[in-house]
Design a protein around this motif. Structure first.
Motif, mmCIF file in Angstrom:
data_model
loop_
_atom_site.group_PDB
_atom_site.id
_atom_site.type_symbol
_atom_site.label_atom_id
_atom_site.label_comp_id
_atom_site.label_asym_id
_atom_site.label_seq_id
_atom_site.Cartn_x
_atom_site.Cartn_y
_atom_site.Cartn_z
ATOM 1 N N ASN A 1 0.352 -3.887 5.807
ATOM 2 C CA ASN A 1 -1.092 -4.015 5.757
ATOM 3 C C ASN A 1 -1.833 -2.704 5.523
ATOM 4 O OD1 ASN A 1 -0.963 -6.743 6.000
ATOM 5 N ND2 ASN A 1 -1.568 -6.835 8.149
ATOM 6 N N ASP A 2 -1.385 -1.600 6.121
ATOM 7 C CA ASP A 2 -2.120 -0.354 5.919
ATOM 8 C C ASP A 2 -2.024 0.108 4.467
ATOM 9 O OD1 ASP A 2 0.584 0.183 6.203
ATOM 10 O OD2 ASP A 2 0.298 2.061 7.309
ATOM 11 N N LEU A 3 -0.839 -0.026 3.862
ATOM 12 C CA LEU A 3 -0.682 0.306 2.450
ATOM 13 C C LEU A 3 -1.451 -0.677 1.572
ATOM 14 C CD1 LEU A 3 3.104 1.251 2.202
ATOM 15 C CD2 LEU A 3 1.146 2.783 2.362
ATOM 16 N N GLY A 4 -1.392 -1.944 1.943
ATOM 17 C CA GLY A 4 -2.101 -2.970 1.178
ATOM 18 C C GLY A 4 -3.602 -2.752 1.196
ATOM 19 N N ARG A 5 -4.153 -2.458 2.364
ATOM 20 C CA ARG A 5 -5.592 -2.200 2.463
ATOM 21 C C ARG A 5 -6.002 -0.997 1.622
ATOM 22 N NH1 ARG A 5 -4.594 -3.625 7.994
ATOM 23 N NH2 ARG A 5 -5.676 -5.560 8.539
ATOM 24 N N SER A 6 -5.204 0.059 1.683
ATOM 25 C CA SER A 6 -5.529 1.260 0.926
ATOM 26 C C SER A 6 -5.495 0.988 -0.573
ATOM 27 C CB SER A 6 -4.553 2.395 1.278
ATOM 28 O OG SER A 6 -4.931 3.598 0.651
ATOM 29 N N ALA A 7 -4.480 0.246 -1.029
ATOM 30 C CA ALA A 7 -4.380 -0.091 -2.458
ATOM 31 C C ALA A 7 -5.549 -0.959 -2.897
ATOM 32 C CB ALA A 7 -3.058 -0.789 -2.739
ATOM 33 N N ILE A 8 -5.970 -1.882 -2.058
ATOM 34 C CA ILE A 8 -7.116 -2.736 -2.387
ATOM 35 C C ILE A 8 -8.389 -1.912 -2.484
ATOM 36 C CG2 ILE A 8 -8.613 -4.571 -1.498
ATOM 37 C CD1 ILE A 8 -6.044 -5.902 -0.401
ATOM 38 N N LEU A 9 -8.597 -1.020 -1.509
ATOM 39 C CA LEU A 9 -9.793 -0.179 -1.521
ATOM 40 C C LEU A 9 -9.805 0.772 -2.722
ATOM 41 C CD1 LEU A 9 -10.141 0.679 2.268
ATOM 42 C CD2 LEU A 9 -11.769 -0.631 0.878
ATOM 43 N N ALA A 10 -8.627 1.142 -3.200
ATOM 44 C CA ALA A 10 -8.534 2.032 -4.366
ATOM 45 C C ALA A 10 -8.850 1.309 -5.666
ATOM 46 C CB ALA A 10 -7.140 2.647 -4.451
ATOM 47 N N SER A 11 -8.816 -0.017 -5.652
ATOM 48 C CA SER A 11 -8.905 -0.814 -6.880
ATOM 49 C C SER A 11 -10.336 -1.214 -7.211
ATOM 50 C CB SER A 11 -8.059 -2.081 -6.748
ATOM 51 O OG SER A 11 -6.713 -1.773 -6.469
ATOM 52 N N ASP A 12 -10.582 -1.390 -8.510
ATOM 53 C CA ASP A 12 -11.808 -2.042 -8.974
ATOM 54 C C ASP A 12 -11.589 -3.544 -9.099
ATOM 55 O OD1 ASP A 12 -13.146 0.490 -9.422
ATOM 56 O OD2 ASP A 12 -11.899 0.693 -11.213
ATOM 57 N N TYR A 13 -10.331 -3.907 -9.321
ATOM 58 C CA TYR A 13 -9.972 -5.303 -9.595
ATOM 59 C C TYR A 13 -8.577 -5.538 -9.036
ATOM 60 C CZ TYR A 13 -9.413 -9.537 -12.540
ATOM 61 O OH TYR A 13 -9.238 -10.815 -12.999
ATOM 62 N N VAL A 14 -8.416 -6.606 -8.273
ATOM 63 C CA VAL A 14 -7.110 -6.927 -7.692
ATOM 64 C C VAL A 14 -6.549 -8.158 -8.392
ATOM 65 C CG1 VAL A 14 -5.839 -7.574 -5.620
ATOM 66 C CG2 VAL A 14 -7.728 -5.942 -5.458
ATOM 67 N N LEU A 15 -5.394 -7.994 -8.996
ATOM 68 C CA LEU A 15 -4.690 -9.091 -9.660
ATOM 69 C C LEU A 15 -3.587 -9.562 -8.722
ATOM 70 C CD1 LEU A 15 -4.488 -10.671 -12.335
ATOM 71 C CD2 LEU A 15 -2.861 -8.948 -13.115
ATOM 72 N N ILE A 16 -3.603 -10.847 -8.379
ATOM 73 C CA ILE A 16 -2.675 -11.395 -7.396
ATOM 74 C C ILE A 16 -1.679 -12.315 -8.098
ATOM 75 C CG2 ILE A 16 -2.455 -12.597 -5.185
ATOM 76 C CD1 ILE A 16 -5.523 -12.230 -4.866
ATOM 77 N N PRO A 17 -0.453 -11.846 -8.361
ATOM 78 C CA PRO A 17 0.550 -12.739 -8.956
ATOM 79 C C PRO A 17 0.985 -13.793 -7.934
ATOM 80 C CG PRO A 17 1.165 -10.415 -9.195
ATOM 81 C CD PRO A 17 0.080 -10.490 -8.173
ATOM 82 N N VAL A 18 1.033 -15.034 -8.379
ATOM 83 C CA VAL A 18 1.443 -16.141 -7.510
ATOM 84 C C VAL A 18 2.419 -17.016 -8.284
ATOM 85 C CG1 VAL A 18 0.696 -18.145 -6.186
ATOM 86 C CG2 VAL A 18 -0.764 -16.131 -6.291
ATOM 87 N N GLN A 19 3.575 -17.255 -7.706
ATOM 88 C CA GLN A 19 4.516 -18.177 -8.335
ATOM 89 C C GLN A 19 4.080 -19.614 -8.063
ATOM 90 O OE1 GLN A 19 8.844 -16.306 -8.425
ATOM 91 N NE2 GLN A 19 8.068 -16.387 -6.349
ATOM 92 N N PRO A 20 4.406 -20.548 -8.952
ATOM 93 C CA PRO A 20 4.013 -21.943 -8.759
ATOM 94 C C PRO A 20 4.847 -22.604 -7.673
ATOM 95 C CG PRO A 20 5.305 -21.729 -10.758
ATOM 96 C CD PRO A 20 5.081 -20.333 -10.249
ATOM 97 N N SER A 21 4.590 -22.204 -6.452
ATOM 98 C CA SER A 21 5.334 -22.704 -5.293
ATOM 99 C C SER A 21 4.365 -22.897 -4.138
ATOM 100 C CB SER A 21 6.417 -21.698 -4.892
ATOM 101 O OG SER A 21 6.739 -21.792 -3.532
ATOM 102 N N PRO A 22 4.519 -23.974 -3.361
ATOM 103 C CA PRO A 22 3.651 -24.149 -2.189
ATOM 104 C C PRO A 22 3.700 -22.958 -1.242
ATOM 105 C CG PRO A 22 4.883 -26.152 -2.630
ATOM 106 C CD PRO A 22 5.446 -25.101 -3.533
ATOM 107 N N TYR A 23 4.866 -22.318 -1.116
ATOM 108 C CA TYR A 23 4.990 -21.169 -0.227
ATOM 109 C C TYR A 23 4.074 -20.032 -0.680
ATOM 110 C CZ TYR A 23 9.202 -23.622 1.295
ATOM 111 O OH TYR A 23 10.084 -24.576 1.759
#
Length: 214
Positions: free
Chosen positions: A89-111
């Motif tokens: 989470n700490d790395l994730g938050r920092s990367a999000i704050l560094a971004s102008d745009y967040v692209l979230i890859p999602v596989q076609p799976s309920p999980y």
């Protein structure tokens, strides 16, 4: 423009998307920097496996101060792509704050759909401090001639503030083959369906960020 490729769930193809987006933009003549912000260092390992220098710059910065350190580096580039870390989470938050745009890859799976809520929560948290931050899902490893990808996109519609991009990446052997050769898809198979999908994704991300076509 700084694009974070992020998902708190592992194994969704973040590095594949990040590397190939960077290569696609570089092929179009843009100055591109890829930040490997994943402690696993998959993008750096890909770079080291190449016979030639990659078509873009690549730096390892898996640290929670990324959002403070990156602006200085980003000034010298047209586009920065961040290959983010899963489940940190700490790395994730920092990367999000560094971004102008967040692209979230999602596989076609309920999980993957269920797990998407964690990433969206982090983005919404960051938007309190960075109101202009945008985000979108991209369906990755979609299986051709099935309804699974469409079903995943429909399920992701529950996150009304995070759209699903029209461009999707299908499950294709060329992705694995190009990595094994230390190449991007654009380099290994520039006329392939996979290359055209990546071009469509790159263009859609630019439109979402800059309001103009690639």
């Amino acid at each position: 423009m700084i694009v974070g490729v992020l998902n708190q769930k592992g194994g969704v193809g973040k590095t594949t998307v990040a590397v190939n987006l960077a290569a696609t933009y570089a092929r179009d003549g843009r100055r591109v920097l890829l930040i490997d912000a994943d402690p696993q260092g998959s993008a750096m390992a890909w770079s080291s496996s190449r016979d030639a220098e990659p078509p873009f710059s690549i730096v390892g910065m898996a640290k929670p101060t990324l959002h403070r350190d990156l602006p200085r580096l980003a000034r010298d580039y047209d586009i920065v792509i961040i290959d983010g870390a899963p489940r940190v989470n700490d790395l994730g938050r920092s990367a999000i704050l560094a971004s102008d745009y967040v692209l979230i890859p999602v596989q076609p799976s309920p999980y993957d759909v269920w797990a998407a809520a964690d990433t969206v929560a982090l983005i919404r948290e960051a938007q309190v401090m960075k109101e202009q931050l945008k985000a979108a899902f991209v369906v990755n490893r979609r299986i051709a001639r099935t309804a699974i990808g469409r079903d995943a996109a429909d399920a992701l519609a529950q996150f009304q503030d995070v759209p699903v991009l029209a461009a999707a990446l299908h499950q294709r052997v060329v992705y694995a083959e190009s990595v094994a050769r230390g190449l991007s898809v654009i380099e290994a198979a520039p006329s392939s369906e996979a290359a055209r999908e990546l071009e469509a994704l790159a263009a859609e991300v630019l439109v979402a960020n800059e309001g103009k076509t690639a």
